[in-house]
Design a protein around this motif. Sequence first.
Motif: not given
Length: 224
Positions: A179-185
Amino acid sequence: MKVSLARRAVAEFFGSAFLVAAVVGSGVMGERLSGGNVALALLANTVATGAALVALIFAFGQISGAHLNPVVTLVDTFEGGLPWSETPYYVIGQTFGAISGAAVAHLMFGLPLVSLSRHARGGGAQIFSEFVATFGLVSVIWGCSRLRSDAVPFAVGAYITAAYWFTASTSFANPAVTLARCLSDTFAGIRPGDVPWFVAAQLVGGAAATLLFRWLIPDLKVRG
């Protein structure tokens, strides 16, 4: 050592935050320094993540168990290691810690606080890879924690380091981290639309590994 639930939840928050900061931050650093060599960037990302895991499990293990992963918390609860009433606090701490870790990594590298990832990680092969990655991770945890608990930090760090390379998904194996990594482009990101499939595969993989080790070690639940 008896540790209050509040302290354990906070330990899960900070452990998860540092883990994601290591994943995202090393991905950014690796990509910037690799000169376009994706393999070199992935290697840097891998080594940093594996090393951070070892250190974090040592640091927080005696406080909260250093689950740092909702799958690990859920399977531990199913096996009697954690009361159901405490499980939400662990999962909330892990999830918000992971999101905070991504934001911290962005701040350290001068990036926007939140940026939805465009990194596609869909398809059956990658989803199956997440099942395999999480099945292996939970197997390592169950096997080592029940038979050689002192080896858990090194075993988990070594497994994730290897799984970055032998799985097509680069082994997320953690719903909060996913989930956290989907907030990091960034290099370590994942498209929001791919997250539900990854999380579903992770949950099934963790459950399957737990069932296997319940059979391999018949007193698993008693020991938990």
